[in-house]
Structures are given as C-alpha cells and as structure tokens.
Design an enzyme around this catalytic site. Structure first.
Site, PDB file in Angstrom:
ATOM      1  N   HIS A 135       1.196   4.568  -3.938  1.00 52.46           N
ATOM      2  CA  HIS A 135       0.955   5.235  -5.262  1.00 52.46           C
ATOM      3  C   HIS A 135       0.475   7.040  -3.870  1.00 52.46           C
ATOM      4  O   HIS A 135      -0.400   7.801  -5.506  1.00 52.46           O
ATOM      5  CB  HIS A 135      -0.071   4.644  -5.497  1.00 52.46           C
ATOM      6  CG  HIS A 135      -0.012   3.644  -6.373  1.00 52.46           C
ATOM      7  ND1 HIS A 135       1.079   3.482  -7.930  1.00 52.46           N
ATOM      8  CD2 HIS A 135      -0.618   2.649  -6.122  1.00 52.46           C
ATOM      9  CE1 HIS A 135       0.853   2.342  -7.799  1.00 52.46           C
ATOM     10  NE2 HIS A 135      -0.153   1.527  -6.658  1.00 52.46           N
ATOM     11  N   LYS A 171      10.365  -1.091  -5.597  1.00 57.88           N
ATOM     12  CA  LYS A 171       9.779  -0.749  -6.281  1.00 57.88           C
ATOM     13  C   LYS A 171      10.284  -0.266  -8.183  1.00 57.88           C
ATOM     14  O   LYS A 171      10.372   0.596  -7.964  1.00 57.88           O
ATOM     15  CB  LYS A 171       8.832   0.710  -6.352  1.00 57.88           C
ATOM     16  CG  LYS A 171       7.287   0.786  -6.617  1.00 57.88           C
ATOM     17  CD  LYS A 171       6.287  -0.388  -6.121  1.00 57.88           C
ATOM     18  CE  LYS A 171       5.051   0.330  -7.004  1.00 57.88           C
ATOM     19  NZ  LYS A 171       4.435  -0.905  -6.489  1.00 57.88           N
ATOM     20  N   HIS A 199      -2.778   0.385   1.449  1.00 60.35           N
ATOM     21  CA  HIS A 199      -2.184  -0.673   0.064  1.00 60.35           C
ATOM     22  C   HIS A 199      -1.650   1.135  -0.386  1.00 60.35           C
ATOM     23  O   HIS A 199      -0.525   0.517  -1.425  1.00 60.35           O
ATOM     24  CB  HIS A 199      -3.008  -1.196  -0.914  1.00 60.35           C
ATOM     25  CG  HIS A 199      -2.420  -1.990  -2.042  1.00 60.35           C
ATOM     26  ND1 HIS A 199      -1.402  -2.490  -1.476  1.00 60.35           N
ATOM     27  CD2 HIS A 199      -2.558  -2.137  -3.430  1.00 60.35           C
ATOM     28  CE1 HIS A 199      -0.876  -3.670  -3.348  1.00 60.35           C
ATOM     29  NE2 HIS A 199      -1.446  -2.910  -3.719  1.00 60.35           N
TER      30      HIS A 199
END
Length: 308
Positions: free
Chosen positions: A199, A242, A184
């Site tokens: 990230h 995003k 993730h």
C-alpha cells in the site's frame, strides 16, 4: 480506592499507563479513551504538518480506464500506458525521509514463507529511517497527541514501540519469521499466488519504472485535488495480481506511518474515520494476533486507506 483517587487516576486506568505512584493501570482497551472528533482533529494536524508531501506538478498520473465493481477481479489490462507519467524524483526522493524509505525497500523477500534475515546493516537502515521521521513535525504531532492521552511517557518509549510494532518480525507462513507490518504494508508480499498488502506509492512507482509492475486500471479516485490523494488500483507484480490495492499517493513516508499508527493504536481492527484537508477518509487497520512482543505488544498486520 477512594473516589477522589479513582477520578484522579482515571486517565491512567483507561490507557493502561502507570499510575502516579508507579503502579500499573488497568488494561482497558485504549480506543475507548479517544473520541472520533479527536482522531479527526489530530489527523488534520498531521495532514497540515506534512511539508514533505508532493505538491501540484510533482506527480502526474495516467489513470486511463476505471473498472466497475464487477470488473475488479478480472485482472484484465485496460491501460496501454504506465500509471506514473511523471514523478519529480530529484525533489521528492532527495528528501531524507524518502531516501531512508527507499534504502529499506530492497531488504525483503516478497515471498511469504521465506525467512527474513535482518542483518546489522539493515537494522541500521531501519534506525536511520526512524531517526529521520522523528525529526519531522508529522511524527512530533502524533507523539504529543499520544503523550496527552497517556499512551507513552517519553519519545524514546514511543520510538521503541513504533519500531517493534512496524518492524518486529512474525510468521505468516511455514513457521518462519518471514513478515512484518512494514514489509506487508510498504513493500508488499506474495502469498497464495496473489499480492498481499502493498500500500505504498513510492514502491509502486519504483517497481513500475523497473518494469516489474504492470498497471491495469483504477477503481477509485478520491476527492482531493492536491496531494496526498487516495486511489485504488488494479495491477500485476510480475504475474501476481492485486485486484484492489489502495494507496495514499503523494504522501511522505512519515505521513503514512503517522496516520496508520494513529488508527492502529486508537481504532485497532476497526474502520478509523479521519479528516484530511476538510474531507473525510477511512483507514482500516489489523493487528497480528498469533504472536506479540514485550508485555503483550501488538504487531501491525496491515493498514491501508479504505476505498469505496
């Protein structure tokens, strides 16, 4: 329990570790035992120990257009150039922790609801990554901090728990084991027609270089004049948007794991206040609440730098 024994055992009771006589301590949430000043102090130590991070000239960004808060969700392409104008791949990606990270990034299906099958070769790659980051002073600093606070009793225990919390599989969709904290945060996923997580600057760079990511704009550039810096971008991965993706840019893989794990263990599901190079920053962590490992161990659901 007599008063003298209660005070002698208080650190163990707070942290849920084992008492000196081998009995289990009380499972009082561990974040009550670590002060904000201690979190800030160890985050500075981790920052100073990150010798594998990029230095000036290793990364050149082309930020171009800064969107306002009202424009963040538009998904418009305000940038004619790529985000990464230059990355010193020969220097950075030849470092063992970067090389082992890149080995992992092709092991995942980005679509939520598609079961992930971790092969023996992929498990070896996970172990190789962990072995490399555990050779660094960054992870050593974090380990000794956790040891001093009673979170762990040995480096082997810490390493095993780190693997479980980051790489242990759980289900985000369709009842199949389709996700992990690492997938993730470091790889990114697609869920509900949008990018979820994602990230890590290394993966972002790799995908942009391959033409899979289209950089749109940025909304935040932190006050750091060297690396790592904290930035927030808007981009598309194929056709998936995003609208607010926050990243450490120029950090090493071990730094990202260490800072996120520090905050995940000491400030779970809260805003975690850290210091990096004398400047304040915040990390948001989330625990996965629908399943656990071992004796109630919590998986990482997400962790990322907060961008104002």
């Amino acid at each position: 329990m007599e008063n003298w024994l209660l005070f002698a055992c208080l650190p163990y009771l707070i942290h849920g570790a084992r008492l000196p006589d081998g009995r289990a301590g009380l499972l009082v949430p561990s974040f009550y035992a670590v002060s904000d000043s201690e979190v800030q102090s160890i985050s500075e130590e981790i920052y100073a120990a990150d010798v594998n991070r990029a230095v000036s000239g290793d990364i050149v960004l082309s930020l171009q257009y800064q969107v306002s808060s009202s424009q963040i969700n538009e998904g418009q392409d305000y940038s004619s150039q790529r985000l990464f104008n230059y990355v010193n791949e020969g220097k950075l990606f030849s470092k063992p922790t970067f090389a082992r990270l890149r080995d992992l990034l092709n092991n995942y299906d980005r679509m939520a609801g598609v079961a992930e099958i971790i092969t023996s070769n992929e498990d070896e790659e996970i172990n190789a990554f962990l072995n490399e980051i555990f050779k660094t002073q960054v992870i050593d600093k974090l380990y000794h901090f956790f040891l001093s606070k009673g979170y762990y009793t040995s480096k082997a225990e810490f390493k095993n728990d780190l693997k479980q919390m980051w790489f242990g599989m759980y289900s985000r969709a369709n009842g199949v084991l389709d996700s992990s904290g690492f997938e993730h945060v470091f790889h990114g996923e697609i869920k509900g027609g949008k990018i979820s997580g994602f990230h890590n600057w290394v993966h972002l760079y790799m995908l942009e270089k391959q033409g899979q990511v289209n950089y749109l704009s940025y909304s935040y550039n932190g006050p750091w004049t060297d690396f790592p810096d904290i930035l927030a971008f808007q981009y598309k991965w194929s056709n998936y948007l995003k609208s607010l993706g926050s990243f450490f840019v120029g950090s090493s893989p071990e730094f990202d794991i260490a800072i996120y794990t520090l905050c995940f263990k000491t400030r779970p599901d809260k805003m975690c206040n850290i210091h990096l190079g004398g400047r304040a920053a915040q990390i948001q962590t989330w625990t996965w609440t629908k399943s656990s490992y071992g004796n109630g161990g919590k998986y990482v659901a997400s962790s990322y730098p907060n961008s104002p």
